[in-house]
Motif scaffolding. Structure first.
Motif, PDB file in Angstrom:
ATOM      1  N   ARG A   1       5.825  -4.989   6.886  1.00 57.64           N
ATOM      2  CA  ARG A   1       6.610  -4.525   8.026  1.00 57.64           C
ATOM      3  C   ARG A   1       6.506  -3.021   8.260  1.00 57.64           C
ATOM      4  NH1 ARG A   1      10.883  -8.100   9.548  1.00 57.64           N
ATOM      5  NH2 ARG A   1      10.848 -10.030   8.342  1.00 57.64           N
ATOM      6  N   ARG A   2       5.943  -2.282   7.306  1.00 60.35           N
ATOM      7  CA  ARG A   2       5.990  -0.824   7.381  1.00 60.35           C
ATOM      8  C   ARG A   2       4.651  -0.241   7.810  1.00 60.35           C
ATOM      9  NH1 ARG A   2       9.603   1.737   2.560  1.00 60.35           N
ATOM     10  NH2 ARG A   2       8.215   3.473   3.062  1.00 60.35           N
ATOM     11  N   PRO A   3       4.666   0.627   8.832  1.00 58.44           N
ATOM     12  CA  PRO A   3       3.408   1.233   9.260  1.00 58.44           C
ATOM     13  C   PRO A   3       2.843   2.245   8.284  1.00 58.44           C
ATOM     14  CG  PRO A   3       5.256   2.112  10.521  1.00 58.44           C
ATOM     15  CD  PRO A   3       5.795   0.993   9.698  1.00 58.44           C
ATOM     16  N   ASP A   4       3.657   2.749   7.363  1.00 57.02           N
ATOM     17  CA  ASP A   4       3.150   3.741   6.409  1.00 57.02           C
ATOM     18  C   ASP A   4       2.579   3.098   5.145  1.00 57.02           C
ATOM     19  OD1 ASP A   4       5.688   2.884   5.580  1.00 57.02           O
ATOM     20  OD2 ASP A   4       6.111   4.779   4.546  1.00 57.02           O
ATOM     21  N   LEU A   5       2.688   1.769   5.029  1.00 59.65           N
ATOM     22  CA  LEU A   5       2.131   1.046   3.895  1.00 59.65           C
ATOM     23  C   LEU A   5       1.214  -0.061   4.409  1.00 59.65           C
ATOM     24  CD1 LEU A   5       5.346   0.577   1.683  1.00 59.65           C
ATOM     25  CD2 LEU A   5       3.668   2.432   1.562  1.00 59.65           C
ATOM     26  N   GLU A   6       0.171  -0.333   3.642  1.00 61.65           N
ATOM     27  CA  GLU A   6      -0.763  -1.407   3.988  1.00 61.65           C
ATOM     28  C   GLU A   6      -0.919  -2.334   2.790  1.00 61.65           C
ATOM     29  OE1 GLU A   6      -5.558  -2.072   4.621  1.00 61.65           O
ATOM     30  OE2 GLU A   6      -4.706  -0.081   4.945  1.00 61.65           O
ATOM     31  N   LEU A   7      -0.707  -3.623   2.993  1.00 59.32           N
ATOM     32  CA  LEU A   7      -0.888  -4.592   1.915  1.00 59.32           C
ATOM     33  C   LEU A   7      -2.379  -4.797   1.692  1.00 59.32           C
ATOM     34  CD1 LEU A   7       0.665  -6.498  -0.039  1.00 59.32           C
ATOM     35  CD2 LEU A   7       0.310  -8.306   1.661  1.00 59.32           C
ATOM     36  N   ALA A   8      -2.871  -4.242   0.566  1.00 63.68           N
ATOM     37  CA  ALA A   8      -4.304  -4.284   0.288  1.00 63.68           C
ATOM     38  C   ALA A   8      -4.708  -5.488  -0.551  1.00 63.68           C
ATOM     39  CB  ALA A   8      -4.730  -2.996  -0.424  1.00 63.68           C
ATOM     40  N   GLY A   9      -3.757  -6.035  -1.321  1.00 63.72           N
ATOM     41  CA  GLY A   9      -4.098  -7.167  -2.180  1.00 63.72           C
ATOM     42  C   GLY A   9      -2.873  -7.686  -2.890  1.00 63.72           C
TER      43      GLY A   9
END
Length: 361
Positions: free
Chosen positions: A29-37
């Motif tokens: 949900r957060r634009p400052d975090l990206e789910l990478a794995g």
């Protein structure tokens, strides 16, 4: 330590249990975090979409049990949320690999590391510090209790104190939602007769379990703890109770109370109490709450201070999710701060307030 940029911080979630699933949803949900794995332990979860494993919509991230593949992604941070009866035995080797590879770690798994200087294994602590230093990465463990309820909340309230005789932090929780049977039954004794000896009854275990928050509070207040004293009390249920990990039969343990007291200047001055029930009507002589999770801070001194923080809706509506959400968000919200922190092992004394970003989005 990584230099902050405008790019989202690439984040891996390690395990998809209750806390891990909440972390996956929060990161997505957060634009400052990206789910990478996402790492999973169960073979049946390998290859499944992380969003679906977390109980939501597909996210386009496939779960894997290949730790090397996740490390090769070189994420900025790992949210480590694996659980089990021997948490540190399984987690510390993972921490070492991640930190040495230059990957920051925030963890809800190793509660004894909320204050690394008091960690029960100095050898592991030194290895972790070396790995963090060599990898220029940081490690931070937190949660709700141990975590915010047992340290930062208490220390914040003492900013009003002139004199402190005793500070007591208490968790009163309904944990019928917790699904890990070996932790609840073998570790804590729920569903077992009172002559069963759970891990909690191992000599020194309670002292070890609560040593970190006691020393963290003492360090924050500038005093020295010379001894930690622990006690265990249990209550039976007089009816069968259906819980997430099975049935607790009548006549077996349905509530557990631990107490650990840090001795300062010859008296018990920093006290941590933990009351867990499988149903609200077990152990009625103990402190109770209509909420699934209540965190109390009581300061005896000048002035006396009494504060209760409740999580979730009252009387049966929270289903325990509120405490798990608070636990998960203590470390998810900390990710940007830990990534920006100097390399090493951190506690809440080393961190600013880990205020949430994009919480109103």
């Amino acid at each position: 330590m990584h230099t902050l940029s405008n790019a989202p911080l690439r984040t891996v979630v390690w395990s998809t249990g209750g806390v891990g699933s909440i972390a996956i949803d929060a990161i997505a949900r957060r634009p400052d975090l990206e789910l990478a794995g996402v790492w999973v332990h169960s073979p049946e979860k390998v290859g499944r979409d992380a969003g679906e494993l977390a109980g939501g919509e597909p996210l386009g991230v496939t779960a894997t049990d290949d730790a090397d593949a996740l490390i090769a992604l070189q994420p900025d941070c790992v949210v480590y949320a694996a659980s089990g009866p021997d948490r540190d035995g399984g987690a510390v080797p993972d921490y070492l690999r991640l930190l040495a590879a230059g990957i920051n770690v925030v963890s809800t798994s190793s509660t004894s590391l909320v204050y690394p200087p008091a960690y029960y294994s100095p050898d592991w602590r030194d290895q972790l510090q070396e790995a963090a230093t060599s990898g220029l990465a940081s490690f931070y463990a937190s949660g709700i209790f141990p975590g915010f309820g047992s340290d930062q909340l208490a220390l914040l309230l003492t900013t009003q104190s002139k004199k402190i005789d005793v500070i007591t932090v208490t968790e009163i929780a309904l944990n019928d939602h917790y699904p890990v049977a070996d932790v609840m039954m073998d570790g804590m004794g729920f569903g077992r007769p009172l002559d069963f000896e759970p891990m909690l009854k191992t000599p020194g275990f309670i002292e070890m379990a609560w040593k970190a928050p006691i020393h963290l509070i003492a360090d924050g207040l500038g005093v020295e703890v010379t001894e930690v004293r622990g006690t265990l009390d249990r209550r039976v249920t007089h009816r069968d109770i259906e819980v997430a990990f099975g049935t607790i039969p009548a006549g077996t343990c349905g509530a557990v109370r631990t107490r650990a007291a840090g001795v300062v200047n010859g008296r018990e001055a920093v006290v941590v109490e933990h009351i867990i029930r499988m149903a609200r009507d077990v152990g009625p002589d103990w402190p109770t709450s209509e909420f699934d999770a209540t965190y109390r801070v009581d300061v005896s001194g000048d002035p006396d201070i009494h504060c209760a923080m409740n999580l979730g809706a009252a009387e049966g509506h929270g289903a325990g999710r509120a405490a798990m959400a608070a636990t998960a968000m203590r470390v998810v919200n900390a990710v940007p701060y830990v990534v920006a922190a100097p390399a090493g092992l951190l506690s809440s004394l080393d961190m600013p307030n880990t205020l949430p970003r994009y919480a109103f989005e």
